[in-house]
Enzyme design. Structure first.
Site, PDB file in Angstrom:
ATOM      1  N   LYS A   1       0.853  -1.204   0.000  1.00 25.30           N
ATOM      2  CA  LYS A   1       0.000   0.000   0.000  1.00 25.30           C
ATOM      3  C   LYS A   1       0.885   1.250   0.000  1.00 25.30           C
ATOM      4  CE  LYS A   1      -1.709   1.801   3.965  1.00 25.30           C
ATOM      5  NZ  LYS A   1      -1.473   3.237   4.113  1.00 25.30           N
ATOM      6  N   ASN A   2       1.916   1.255   0.845  1.00 28.91           N
ATOM      7  CA  ASN A   2       2.694   2.487   1.029  1.00 28.91           C
ATOM      8  C   ASN A   2       3.706   2.729  -0.077  1.00 28.91           C
ATOM      9  OD1 ASN A   2       1.157   2.951   3.226  1.00 28.91           O
ATOM     10  ND2 ASN A   2       2.708   2.336   4.722  1.00 28.91           N
TER      11      ASN A   2
ATOM     12  N   CYS B   1      -5.787  12.280  11.578  1.00 28.04           N
ATOM     13  CA  CYS B   1      -6.451  10.968  11.478  1.00 28.04           C
ATOM     14  C   CYS B   1      -6.429  10.370  12.882  1.00 28.04           C
ATOM     15  CB  CYS B   1      -5.728  10.085  10.468  1.00 28.04           C
ATOM     16  SG  CYS B   1      -4.196   9.453  11.128  1.00 28.04           S
TER      17      CYS B   1
ATOM     18  N   ASP C   1       4.184   0.851  12.025  1.00 32.56           N
ATOM     19  CA  ASP C   1       3.008   0.167  11.459  1.00 32.56           C
ATOM     20  C   ASP C   1       2.892  -1.273  11.938  1.00 32.56           C
ATOM     21  OD1 ASP C   1       3.211   1.756   8.173  1.00 32.56           O
ATOM     22  OD2 ASP C   1       2.570   2.471  10.137  1.00 32.56           O
TER      23      ASP C   1
ATOM     24  N   ARG D   1      -8.795  -0.515   3.901  1.00 31.14           N
ATOM     25  CA  ARG D   1      -7.935   0.515   3.285  1.00 31.14           C
ATOM     26  C   ARG D   1      -6.592  -0.067   2.879  1.00 31.14           C
ATOM     27  NH1 ARG D   1      -6.281   4.720   6.792  1.00 31.14           N
ATOM     28  NH2 ARG D   1      -4.898   4.992   5.027  1.00 31.14           N
TER      29      ARG D   1
HETATM   30  C1  EPZ Z   1       3.921   7.068   6.156  1.00 29.68           C
HETATM   31  O1  EPZ Z   1       3.096   8.076   6.721  1.00 29.68           O
HETATM   32  C2  EPZ Z   1       3.051   5.823   6.036  1.00 29.68           C
HETATM   33  N1  EPZ Z   1       1.917   6.096   5.155  1.00 29.68           N
HETATM   34  C3  EPZ Z   1       2.527   5.425   7.415  1.00 29.68           C
HETATM   35  O2  EPZ Z   1       1.785   4.217   7.263  1.00 29.68           O
HETATM   36  C4  EPZ Z   1       3.735   5.150   8.330  1.00 29.68           C
HETATM   37  O3  EPZ Z   1       3.263   4.849   9.622  1.00 29.68           O
HETATM   38  C5  EPZ Z   1       4.638   6.392   8.369  1.00 29.68           C
HETATM   39  O4  EPZ Z   1       5.036   6.758   7.024  1.00 29.68           O
HETATM   40  C6  EPZ Z   1       5.901   6.136   9.181  1.00 29.68           C
HETATM   41  O5  EPZ Z   1       6.606   5.059   8.638  1.00 29.68           O
HETATM   42  C7  EPZ Z   1       2.105   6.008   3.813  1.00 29.68           C
HETATM   43  O6  EPZ Z   1       3.202   5.750   3.332  1.00 29.68           O
HETATM   44  C8  EPZ Z   1       0.903   6.245   2.956  1.00 29.68           C
HETATM   45  P1  EPZ Z   1       5.768  10.603   8.338  1.00 29.68           P
HETATM   46  P2  EPZ Z   1       3.618   9.631   6.751  1.00 29.68           P
HETATM   47  O7  EPZ Z   1       5.634  11.819   7.506  1.00 29.68           O
HETATM   48  O8  EPZ Z   1       4.336   9.926   5.497  1.00 29.68           O
HETATM   49  C9  EPZ Z   1       5.204  13.892  11.749  1.00 29.68           C
HETATM   50  C10 EPZ Z   1      -0.030   2.769   7.529  1.00 29.68           C
HETATM   51  O9  EPZ Z   1      -0.588   2.251   8.515  1.00 29.68           O
HETATM   52  N2  EPZ Z   1       5.197  14.896  10.678  1.00 29.68           N
HETATM   53  O10 EPZ Z   1       7.063   9.841   8.326  1.00 29.68           O
HETATM   54  O11 EPZ Z   1       2.458  10.474   7.106  1.00 29.68           O
HETATM   55  C11 EPZ Z   1       3.943  13.014  11.708  1.00 29.68           C
HETATM   56  O12 EPZ Z   1       2.869  13.669  12.381  1.00 29.68           O
HETATM   57  C12 EPZ Z   1       0.375   4.232   7.581  1.00 29.68           C
HETATM   58  O13 EPZ Z   1       0.241   2.171   6.456  1.00 29.68           O
HETATM   59  C13 EPZ Z   1       5.193  16.241  11.031  1.00 29.68           C
HETATM   60  O14 EPZ Z   1       5.194  16.597  12.214  1.00 29.68           O
HETATM   61  O15 EPZ Z   1       4.626   9.549   7.975  1.00 29.68           O
HETATM   62  C14 EPZ Z   1       4.379  11.768  12.431  1.00 29.68           C
HETATM   63  O16 EPZ Z   1       4.286  11.954  13.823  1.00 29.68           O
HETATM   64  C15 EPZ Z   1       0.061   4.862   8.929  1.00 29.68           C
HETATM   65  N3  EPZ Z   1       5.148  17.185  10.053  1.00 29.68           N
HETATM   66  C16 EPZ Z   1       5.853  11.639  12.028  1.00 29.68           C
HETATM   67  O17 EPZ Z   1       6.259  12.923  11.526  1.00 29.68           O
HETATM   68  C17 EPZ Z   1       5.131  16.847   8.721  1.00 29.68           C
HETATM   69  O18 EPZ Z   1       5.095  17.755   7.861  1.00 29.68           O
HETATM   70  C18 EPZ Z   1       6.089  10.597  10.931  1.00 29.68           C
HETATM   71  O19 EPZ Z   1       5.335  10.980   9.837  1.00 29.68           O
HETATM   72  C19 EPZ Z   1       5.134  15.470   8.380  1.00 29.68           C
HETATM   73  C20 EPZ Z   1       5.176  14.506   9.363  1.00 29.68           C
END
Ligand code: EPZ
Length: 419
Positions: free
Chosen positions: A24-25, A118, A308, A400
């Site tokens: 998915k990711n 979310c 995850d 999803r």
């Molecule tokens: C990706 O989310 C994945 N989703 C998530 O998988 C996964 O848990 C996550 O990476 C971490 O590995 C997809 O790839 C579609 P991040 P993403 O930006 O890109 C903070 C699943 O279950 N942050 O690395 O949103 C954020 O709030 C999903 O498959 C900021 O503060 O993850 C989080 O606490 C869930 N500001 C942390 O960084 C920003 O501008 C990690 O987020 C961006 C992120």
């Protein structure tokens, strides 16, 4: 969207072989990346999950044509004539923020609404916005919408991330592959799905070096062509099925995934006493005996233990001997599955970012409701090892990210129906 339910009759050891779905990711950013190509892209090993369907709806809204049959998705971006994504589509899938980089990379402009927070927490996009500004984009945030314009075209730059954000790294790559000059990302996320995105884009004629490492260098190109590409296997789905084997004390084999993709979590299952080895191209998992606890588990950016996988490993340790301590460092609110596991008889105490699981003899079927994608998967794997019947509602969360989950579990001998 009306959500269905899954009814599971537990305490039946799983056995058999299952092919792991496409990731998915990885498919989500690669579908967005297809907007950057001049002609048709053919994506193989695409999972039939609702996030892929949402991605197709976004592309259709933008004017792209999509044809999804079997596990092959054909995308023709030639008639794309929009650069805005309406709120209702943005809210359907949090990761739709990825279209910021794709639309800027393809057209130099975009208008998106702020993707909502979310179940896992506020999910800010500050890092995404700051990175786009570094590439010369003017960003206007008003009334919940993000308007991005770049009249002179995007210009490569050096971008240092304060945190190795997966989505931000992907957005920079998508915006930079057709920017003028060189972009260097410092402290980039290193997840395998980023490497898959870079491999896809390089096959389309991009020049990306270092994906999978902390420093990624992108040299902008004028045009990218389409290609045929096979999406990498889903390592999180693999972890989910391993957890299902552990919860049910079964033995299964996973096809279509290399164990090197599972390095960040497989050692936890081995520490619990699972015997795991590669046999004839499959990952073979035997979890038939009572297992030990997982010890101390801290979620971290790759190559650390994946956030995850935390919910499904938590389900797996509920009946293990001893105490397992989790520390969730990536998301603010990723213990929403705990209440349901406790309702099934688990002994779990959450204190801030820590969750302490003390193994119990048995879990018992209960009526629970999926809270989020991986939290729902956690309830499903726990239910497979629980005495009696478990009913999981709100399973649209699970749909999803997992392709036909009840068919997969049934293939492994689990008693599960959707209604
Ligand atoms: C990706 O989310 C994945 N989703 C998530 O998988 C996964 O848990 C996550 O990476 C971490 O590995 C997809 O790839 C579609 P991040 P993403 O930006 O890109 C903070 C699943 O279950 N942050 O690395 O949103 C954020 O709030 C999903 O498959 C900021 O503060 O993850 C989080 O606490 C869930 N500001 C942390 O960084 C920003 O501008 C990690 O987020 C961006 C992120």
């Amino acid at each position: 969207m009306s959500c269905q339910k899954l009814i599971i009759e537990g305490a039946r050891p799983l056995s058999g072989e299952i092919k792991v779905q496409g990731a998915k990711n990885s498919v989500l950013p690669i579908v967005a990346a297809s907007l950057l190509c001049e002609d048709e892209t053919v994506l193989e090993n695409c999972p039939h999950i609702s996030d892929t369907y949402t991605s197709c709806r976004i592309l259709n809204h933008l004017g792209c044509r999509c044809k999804f049959s079997a596990n092959t998705l054909v995308i023709n971006p030639k008639d794309t004539d929009k650069t805005d994504i309406p709120d209702e589509l943005m809210q359907e899938m949090r990761s739709s923020i990825i279209y910021m980089g794709a639309l800027l990379g393809a057209f130099g402009r975009c208008r998106l609404s702020f993707p909502g927070g979310c179940e896992l927490g506020p999910r800010p996009v500050d890092m995404h916005i700051n990175a786009m500004k570094r590439l010369g984009v003017r960003v206007l945030e008003e009334y919940g919408a993000i308007e991005c314009v770049c009249p002179k075209g995007l210009t490569g730059n050096k971008i240092t991330l304060s945190y190795p954000s997966v989505g931000t790294t992907e957005n920079i790559i998508l915006a930079a592959v057709k920017a003028k000059g060189e972009t260097v990302i410092i402290n980039a996320a290193r997840e395998p799905e980023i490497t898959d995105l870079a491999k896809f884009l390089n096959k389309c004629g991009a020049d990306i070096k270092g994906a999978g490492n902390s420093t990624v260098v992108i040299n902008g190109k004028d045009k990218l062509h389409g290609c045929t590409y096979s999406i990498m296997p889903d390592r999180i789905a693999a972890a989910t099925y391993i957890s299902a084997a552990v919860c049910s004390r079964g033995e299964i084999s996973l096809k279509g995934i290399d164990i090197s993709l599972c390095e960040s979590f497989i050692s936890v299952f081995e520490q619990m006493g699972c015997s795991i080895y590669v046999y004839d191209g499959c990952i073979y998992v035997n979890a038939a005996k009572k297992l030990r606890s997982g010890g101390k588990i801290i979620t971290l950016p790759h190559p650390g233990f994946p956030t995850d996988v935390q919910p499904v490993v938590m389900a797996a340790v509920c009946k293990a001997q001893g105490i397992t301590i989790f520390e969730e460092t990536v998301f603010e609110n990723r213990y929403r599955h705990v209440d349901s596991l406790v309702k099934m008889g688990a002994d779990i105490n959450v204190v801030g970012k820590a969750a302490v699981v003390t193994g119990v003899e048995k879990l018992y079927g209960a009526k629970v409701s999926a809270t989020d994608l991986r939290g729902g998967a956690s309830m499903l794997t726990a239910a497979l090892g629980a005495e009696g019947i478990t009913e999981i509602s709100e399973i649209c969360h699970i749909d999803r990210g997992y392709e036909n989950i009840e068919k997969a579990i049934s293939l492994l001998g689990g008693k599960i129906i959707r209604k």
